[in-house]
Enzyme design. Sequence first.
Site, short mmCIF file in Angstrom:
data_model
loop_
_atom_site.label_atom_id
_atom_site.label_comp_id
_atom_site.label_asym_id
_atom_site.label_seq_id
_atom_site.Cartn_x
_atom_site.Cartn_y
_atom_site.Cartn_z
N ASP A 37 4.63 9.50 7.65
CA ASP A 37 5.93 9.24 7.06
C ASP A 37 6.36 7.80 7.38
O ASP A 37 6.36 7.39 8.54
CB ASP A 37 6.94 10.24 7.62
CG ASP A 37 8.33 10.01 7.07
OD1 ASP A 37 8.60 10.47 5.95
OD2 ASP A 37 9.14 9.37 7.76
N ASP B 292 7.06 0.56 -2.00
CA ASP B 292 6.72 1.08 -3.32
C ASP B 292 6.80 2.61 -3.33
O ASP B 292 5.82 3.30 -3.59
CB ASP B 292 5.31 0.62 -3.71
CG ASP B 292 4.98 0.89 -5.17
OD1 ASP B 292 5.91 1.13 -5.95
OD2 ASP B 292 3.78 0.88 -5.52
#
Length: 518
Positions: free
Chosen positions: A360, A379
């Site tokens: 994460d 992104d």
Amino acid sequence: MNPAAPPTLAAAPAARPVEIALLASVFVVAACGLVYELSAAALSSYLLGDSVLQFSTVIGTYLFAMGIGSWLSRYFERQLPAHFLRIELLVALIGGALPALLFIANAYIPGAFRLLLYSLVLVVGTLVGLEIPLVMRILRRNVRLKDLVSQVLTFDYLGALAVSIAFPLVLVPELGMIRTGLLFGLMNAAVALWALWLFRHELRHVGAHAIACGLSLAALTGAFLLADRITTVAEDKFYQDRIVFSASSPYQRIVVTQGSAGHRLFLNGNLQFAERDEYRYHEALVHPVMAAHGAPKRIAVLGGGDGMAVREILKYPSVESVTLVELDPNMTRLFSEHPTLSTLNGGALKSPKLRIVNTDAFQWLQAEPAETFDVIVVDFPDPTNFAIGKLYTNSFDALLDKRLAASGYAVIQTTSPLVARKSFWTVVQTVESVGLAATPYHAHVPSFGEWGFVIASRRPYRLPIALPEGLRFLSASTLPLLFDFPLDMSRVPADVQRLSNQALVSTYEREWGKVAGH
């Protein structure tokens, strides 16, 4: 004999085996019920977005329906084993088919998806709510009330625990959503078959019950064997193009199609790139910050597991290392090993300069030691739910600030400033709220329309005087045009996106919902 009195088990198997079998059935019933609940919630989250809203409403509806089922159980007075058997078969067929029905509905009648979703949840929840009270009343013949309640609830909770762990870690990644539903439908049907054998001496019309069990098992087995075909039919209709790859991970549904636009990548049904114009998006994402830095050496890419951004970054000879932080290992594996897809990113994910970290991004930014980077490319998918929305908060931007070198730049892909105008400027406002300078810009990508980006830095952004050779979209002369916003995309008042409120998620859903017409 009093007709209202419960039948005895004189001709049935010994009490203890019946008790054990029924308690084992409670475990299976609880596991199956939770699978149907999680399947409905996960699918609605995949297909409708806003995971918190979908999980909350689906689970709330399901629990409400279980309450209705428990209340209705009082009206079942005689032939309890027969009622239990029939309910098991209905749960098996409707619950087991639930994921497949929802997939097909989303592809062929998307306007009716919500109605079908909550109708199925209500029906399955009501049936599941009937199961446990009936089992308890059957067991009451042989088990003291004190022991009965504790035993039934223990097995009920154990079944729920087992599935809650297995569903995201094993079942969905290995079997997919449709097969998982059908597998547990088969387990419900097996419980019905077991009940048929246990209570064969009490049941009327045993032959009819046996035929119903056999037909249910046959239907569910056939559907299980054809699950891939069902998925293909539904997704081919939904995506319009031929599907060349599809997989479910604990994090998302990954689909790659091939058609007139070349290969296209979808995550949870949302388009991420189209081969014919992805170069416009990725050149606009990467080169304004890379070229402006001058000689970037250490680069981080957060998200972007398809490797397209890494491909553009590696066009700079000064780059010494690239760290790609992608949550889903299936993404990085797919775009590094699939022959066609790895060609799209020029084999960038196999570069010796690249280090892939599957974790994460929020947690990775918090980790120590805090390595700094000359350029950070963010992104992520658009903030369709709170899980992704946390990556657009001021808390995330503050962590980003700590990882930027003194002269570094970060760039964030930031939805459409035309379609989702307030959402776009919310991201800008949030970047500025942590003390970073925000420089917004936009580019036209035909597959998406007008698309926005934000540069975050400690120093004022300066346009580069040169770009790498061989670009297909950007040039030094046209780059300044990206920073000019016409009136219909100019800045509007916006809130700061915080972990405590995540206002961006609801704003985004409202703005894009107007375009989709819902």
